[in-house]
Design a protein around this motif. Structure first.
Motif, PDB file in Angstrom:
ATOM      1  N   ALA A 100       0.784  -1.329  -0.110  1.00  0.00           N
ATOM      2  CA  ALA A 100       0.262   0.219  -0.113  1.00  0.00           C
ATOM      3  C   ALA A 100       0.849   1.075   0.022  1.00  0.00           C
ATOM      4  CB  ALA A 100      -1.020  -0.134   1.267  1.00  0.00           C
ATOM      5  N   LYS A 101       1.896   1.384   0.840  1.00  0.00           N
ATOM      6  CA  LYS A 101       2.740   2.516   0.853  1.00  0.00           C
ATOM      7  C   LYS A 101       3.488   2.500  -0.679  1.00  0.00           C
ATOM      8  CE  LYS A 101       4.980   5.690   2.969  1.00  0.00           C
ATOM      9  NZ  LYS A 101       5.991   5.398   4.223  1.00  0.00           N
ATOM     10  N   ALA A 102       4.024   1.499  -1.112  1.00  0.00           N
ATOM     11  CA  ALA A 102       4.598   1.500  -2.558  1.00  0.00           C
ATOM     12  C   ALA A 102       3.483   2.020  -3.398  1.00  0.00           C
ATOM     13  CB  ALA A 102       5.166  -0.086  -2.774  1.00  0.00           C
ATOM     14  N   ILE A 103       2.227   1.677  -3.617  1.00  0.00           N
ATOM     15  CA  ILE A 103       1.299   2.282  -4.428  1.00  0.00           C
ATOM     16  C   ILE A 103       1.168   3.620  -3.907  1.00  0.00           C
ATOM     17  CG2 ILE A 103      -0.999   2.192  -4.799  1.00  0.00           C
ATOM     18  CD1 ILE A 103      -0.780  -0.883  -4.559  1.00  0.00           C
ATOM     19  N   GLU A 104       1.091   4.182  -2.802  1.00  0.00           N
ATOM     20  CA  GLU A 104       0.962   5.483  -2.406  1.00  0.00           C
ATOM     21  C   GLU A 104       2.108   6.443  -3.085  1.00  0.00           C
ATOM     22  OE1 GLU A 104       1.057   8.372   1.601  1.00  0.00           O
ATOM     23  OE2 GLU A 104       0.539   6.066   1.674  1.00  0.00           O
ATOM     24  N   ASN A 105       3.115   5.799  -3.071  1.00  0.00           N
ATOM     25  CA  ASN A 105       4.447   6.554  -3.555  1.00  0.00           C
ATOM     26  C   ASN A 105       4.681   6.355  -5.061  1.00  0.00           C
ATOM     27  OD1 ASN A 105       4.975   7.683  -0.792  1.00  0.00           O
ATOM     28  ND2 ASN A 105       6.364   5.943  -0.415  1.00  0.00           N
ATOM     29  N   LYS A 106       3.836   5.631  -5.709  1.00  0.00           N
ATOM     30  CA  LYS A 106       3.923   5.341  -7.101  1.00  0.00           C
ATOM     31  C   LYS A 106       5.009   4.776  -7.675  1.00  0.00           C
ATOM     32  CE  LYS A 106       0.843   9.367  -8.457  1.00  0.00           C
ATOM     33  NZ  LYS A 106       0.367   9.627  -7.195  1.00  0.00           N
ATOM     34  N   LEU A 107       5.338   3.681  -6.801  1.00  0.00           N
ATOM     35  CA  LEU A 107       6.310   2.854  -6.961  1.00  0.00           C
ATOM     36  C   LEU A 107       6.012   1.280  -7.322  1.00  0.00           C
ATOM     37  CD1 LEU A 107       8.715   3.657  -3.896  1.00  0.00           C
ATOM     38  CD2 LEU A 107       9.064   4.659  -6.026  1.00  0.00           C
ATOM     39  N   ALA A 108       4.715   1.160  -7.473  1.00  0.00           N
ATOM     40  CA  ALA A 108       3.986  -0.084  -7.927  1.00  0.00           C
ATOM     41  C   ALA A 108       2.611   0.011  -8.538  1.00  0.00           C
ATOM     42  CB  ALA A 108       4.079  -1.101  -6.686  1.00  0.00           C
ATOM     43  N   PHE A 109       2.190  -0.593  -9.378  1.00  0.00           N
ATOM     44  CA  PHE A 109       0.981  -0.776  -9.973  1.00  0.00           C
ATOM     45  C   PHE A 109       0.555   0.588 -10.202  1.00  0.00           C
ATOM     46  CE2 PHE A 109       1.111  -4.101  -6.538  1.00  0.00           C
ATOM     47  CZ  PHE A 109       0.694  -5.256  -7.462  1.00  0.00           C
ATOM     48  N   ASN A 110       1.451   1.363 -10.938  1.00  0.00           N
ATOM     49  CA  ASN A 110       1.346   2.579 -11.460  1.00  0.00           C
ATOM     50  C   ASN A 110       0.459   3.570 -10.344  1.00  0.00           C
ATOM     51  OD1 ASN A 110       2.355   2.457 -14.018  1.00  0.00           O
ATOM     52  ND2 ASN A 110       0.593   1.178 -14.710  1.00  0.00           N
ATOM     53  N   GLY A 111       0.693   3.421  -9.169  1.00  0.00           N
ATOM     54  CA  GLY A 111      -0.088   4.185  -8.238  1.00  0.00           C
ATOM     55  C   GLY A 111      -1.429   4.054  -8.026  1.00  0.00           C
ATOM     56  N   LYS A 112      -1.840   2.735  -8.614  1.00  0.00           N
ATOM     57  CA  LYS A 112      -3.301   2.525  -8.494  1.00  0.00           C
ATOM     58  C   LYS A 112      -3.504   1.185  -7.729  1.00  0.00           C
ATOM     59  CE  LYS A 112      -4.194   4.669 -13.108  1.00  0.00           C
ATOM     60  NZ  LYS A 112      -4.714   4.342 -14.453  1.00  0.00           N
ATOM     61  N   GLY A 113      -4.289   1.416  -6.593  1.00  0.00           N
ATOM     62  CA  GLY A 113      -4.583   0.043  -5.849  1.00  0.00           C
ATOM     63  C   GLY A 113      -5.997  -0.578  -6.091  1.00  0.00           C
ATOM     64  N   SER A 114      -6.525  -1.237  -5.066  1.00  0.00           N
ATOM     65  CA  SER A 114      -7.823  -1.715  -5.330  1.00  0.00           C
ATOM     66  C   SER A 114      -8.473  -1.813  -3.812  1.00  0.00           C
ATOM     67  CB  SER A 114      -7.709  -3.037  -5.859  1.00  0.00           C
ATOM     68  OG  SER A 114      -7.195  -3.928  -4.639  1.00  0.00           O
ATOM     69  N   ASP A 115      -9.772  -1.768  -4.166  1.00  0.00           N
ATOM     70  CA  ASP A 115     -10.550  -1.831  -2.717  1.00  0.00           C
ATOM     71  C   ASP A 115     -10.374  -2.926  -1.790  1.00  0.00           C
ATOM     72  OD1 ASP A 115     -11.692   0.763  -3.425  1.00  0.00           O
ATOM     73  OD2 ASP A 115     -13.654  -0.283  -4.153  1.00  0.00           O
ATOM     74  N   LYS A 116      -9.913  -4.070  -2.708  1.00  0.00           N
ATOM     75  CA  LYS A 116      -9.661  -5.134  -1.981  1.00  0.00           C
ATOM     76  C   LYS A 116      -8.231  -5.138  -1.190  1.00  0.00           C
ATOM     77  CE  LYS A 116     -10.305  -9.536  -0.887  1.00  0.00           C
ATOM     78  NZ  LYS A 116     -11.562 -10.095  -0.329  1.00  0.00           N
ATOM     79  N   LEU A 117      -7.251  -4.472  -1.704  1.00  0.00           N
ATOM     80  CA  LEU A 117      -5.845  -4.449  -1.069  1.00  0.00           C
ATOM     81  C   LEU A 117      -6.157  -3.354  -0.183  1.00  0.00           C
ATOM     82  CD1 LEU A 117      -3.044  -5.185  -1.267  1.00  0.00           C
ATOM     83  CD2 LEU A 117      -2.549  -3.420  -2.705  1.00  0.00           C
ATOM     84  N   SER A 118      -7.008  -2.463  -0.195  1.00  0.00           N
ATOM     85  CA  SER A 118      -7.000  -1.222   0.758  1.00  0.00           C
ATOM     86  C   SER A 118      -7.581  -2.067   2.103  1.00  0.00           C
ATOM     87  CB  SER A 118      -7.865  -0.165   0.158  1.00  0.00           C
ATOM     88  OG  SER A 118      -7.132   0.579  -0.828  1.00  0.00           O
ATOM     89  N   ALA A 119      -8.289  -3.169   1.965  1.00  0.00           N
ATOM     90  CA  ALA A 119      -9.034  -3.643   3.297  1.00  0.00           C
ATOM     91  C   ALA A 119      -7.982  -4.339   4.239  1.00  0.00           C
ATOM     92  CB  ALA A 119      -9.950  -4.510   2.817  1.00  0.00           C
ATOM     93  N   THR A 120      -8.038  -4.096   5.324  1.00  0.00           N
ATOM     94  CA  THR A 120      -7.016  -4.621   6.362  1.00  0.00           C
ATOM     95  C   THR A 120      -7.168  -6.225   6.251  1.00  0.00           C
ATOM     96  OG1 THR A 120      -7.459  -2.717   7.752  1.00  0.00           O
ATOM     97  CG2 THR A 120      -6.430  -4.556   9.003  1.00  0.00           C
ATOM     98  N   TRP A 121      -6.305  -6.894   6.602  1.00  0.00           N
ATOM     99  CA  TRP A 121      -5.982  -8.128   6.615  1.00  0.00           C
ATOM    100  C   TRP A 121      -6.102  -8.944   5.397  1.00  0.00           C
ATOM    101  CZ3 TRP A 121      -3.543  -8.392  10.770  1.00  0.00           C
ATOM    102  CH2 TRP A 121      -3.672  -7.792  11.878  1.00  0.00           C
ATOM    103  N   SER A 122      -6.436  -8.263   4.063  1.00  0.00           N
ATOM    104  CA  SER A 122      -7.068  -8.863   2.931  1.00  0.00           C
ATOM    105  C   SER A 122      -5.633  -9.633   2.144  1.00  0.00           C
ATOM    106  CB  SER A 122      -7.100  -7.642   1.902  1.00  0.00           C
ATOM    107  OG  SER A 122      -6.221  -6.732   1.533  1.00  0.00           O
ATOM    108  N   PHE A 123      -4.429  -9.190   2.621  1.00  0.00           N
ATOM    109  CA  PHE A 123      -3.258 -10.123   2.026  1.00  0.00           C
ATOM    110  C   PHE A 123      -3.001 -11.096   2.932  1.00  0.00           C
ATOM    111  CE2 PHE A 123       0.607 -11.463   0.466  1.00  0.00           C
ATOM    112  CZ  PHE A 123       0.787 -10.993  -0.774  1.00  0.00           C
ATOM    113  N   GLU A 124      -3.841 -12.470   2.797  1.00  0.00           N
ATOM    114  CA  GLU A 124      -3.612 -13.404   3.787  1.00  0.00           C
ATOM    115  C   GLU A 124      -2.031 -13.894   3.821  1.00  0.00           C
ATOM    116  OE1 GLU A 124      -6.738 -16.403   3.022  1.00  0.00           O
ATOM    117  OE2 GLU A 124      -7.760 -14.923   2.090  1.00  0.00           O
ATOM    118  N   THR A 125      -1.676 -14.417   5.010  1.00  0.00           N
ATOM    119  CA  THR A 125      -0.186 -15.209   4.905  1.00  0.00           C
ATOM    120  C   THR A 125      -0.060 -16.486   4.130  1.00  0.00           C
ATOM    121  OG1 THR A 125      -0.038 -14.167   7.569  1.00  0.00           O
ATOM    122  CG2 THR A 125       1.444 -16.235   6.593  1.00  0.00           C
ATOM    123  N   LYS A 126      -1.141 -17.001   3.661  1.00  0.00           N
ATOM    124  CA  LYS A 126      -0.881 -18.289   2.795  1.00  0.00           C
ATOM    125  C   LYS A 126      -0.374 -17.798   1.466  1.00  0.00           C
ATOM    126  CE  LYS A 126      -5.684 -18.414   0.979  1.00  0.00           C
ATOM    127  NZ  LYS A 126      -6.828 -19.622   0.682  1.00  0.00           N
TER     128      LYS A 126
END
Length: 246
Positions: A100-126
């Motif tokens: 999320a920080k990389a996206i905010e700084n436009k270092l990844a995904f052309n600075g475009k995230g998603s609602d799913k990634l913005s949700a807490t705990w959405s990136f599962e450890t699996k």
């Protein structure tokens, strides 16, 4: 207990799963609060509750902004800080915060995230284990996670970034767990011992075992350490204790 039945050098128990904890055999002479039996073998199992290491601030120098943020949204803020840096419940969220920080700084995904990634705990450890297992040149498994589970549109560069972040978080977790284990190994004063280990993170992460062995070779080179997987350790251990008491 369950591993010691098969290997009498099993003097340490370790859980690396959703949470983490460790125990070890300690000499009674080192246990100040012991007021029980003083007869042989003059040792007792110490439950370390080591997940709480750092709650006094001693880990502040190695905690990052991502650790602090993740702790802020946890159910037990300010507690179990060591656990929050190395166990399965939290590693995925640390990766999400970094991305999320990389996206905010436009270092990844052309600075475009998603609602799913913005949700807490959405990136599962699996997902970390799956990304670390992805050996394809194009990162096909990683791309599938990003597209189908997180609704992102990754480029080849983005896939490389995600793989690097997952690797870095995994390496740090393994190093921190190994450092704690090395301290316990030194406390036992044994040069040849087995660590009984269980937990989903250890079992399913493809590199955690090798990372920890490599770290221990550097931290306690004079000790010969072997890991022994404890299958259903709680059930078998309880049965052994009950049998001995009976």
């Amino acid at each position: 207990m369950s591993c010691a039945y098969n290997d009498q050098n099993a003097f340490i128990g370790l859980i690396l799963g959703t949470g983490t904890n460790a125990c070890y055999m300690e000499k009674l002479q080192n246990v100040e609060l012991w007021d029980g039996d003083l007869n042989a073998p003059k040792e007792v199992i110490i439950n370390m509750e080591w997940g709480a290491f750092g709650d006094d601030g001693c880990l502040n120098d190695v905690r990052t902004e991502f650790d602090v943020h993740m702790d802020d949204v946890s159910l037990n803020k300010g507690r179990q800080l060591y656990e929050k840096m190395i166990s399965g419940m939290y590693l995925g969220e640390i990766v999400r915060l970094i991305l999320a920080k990389a996206i905010e700084n436009k270092l990844a995904f052309n600075g475009k995230g998603s609602d799913k990634l913005s949700a807490t705990w959405s990136f599962e450890t699996k997902f970390i284990s799956e990304v670390e297992s992805d050996t394809s040149e194009a990162g096909d498994a990683t791309r599938k996670i990003l597209e189908e589970s997180l609704h992102l549109k990754p480029s080849a560069k983005d896939i490389k970034i995600v793989k690097d972040v997952c690797a870095a978080v995994s390496i740090r977790a393994a190093k921190l767990a190994s450092a704690g284990l090395a301290a316990v190994i030194e406390q036992t004063e044994r040069k040849n011992l087995t660590v009984a280990i269980d937990g989903s993170l250890y079992k399913f992460h493809p590199k955690f075992h090798s990372l920890m062995l490599s770290n221990l070779e550097q931290l306690v080179p004079e000790s010969k350490v072997k890991f022994m997987l404890s299958e259903d350790g709680s059930g078998k251990g309880a049965a052994l204790v009950a049998a001995v008491c009976h």
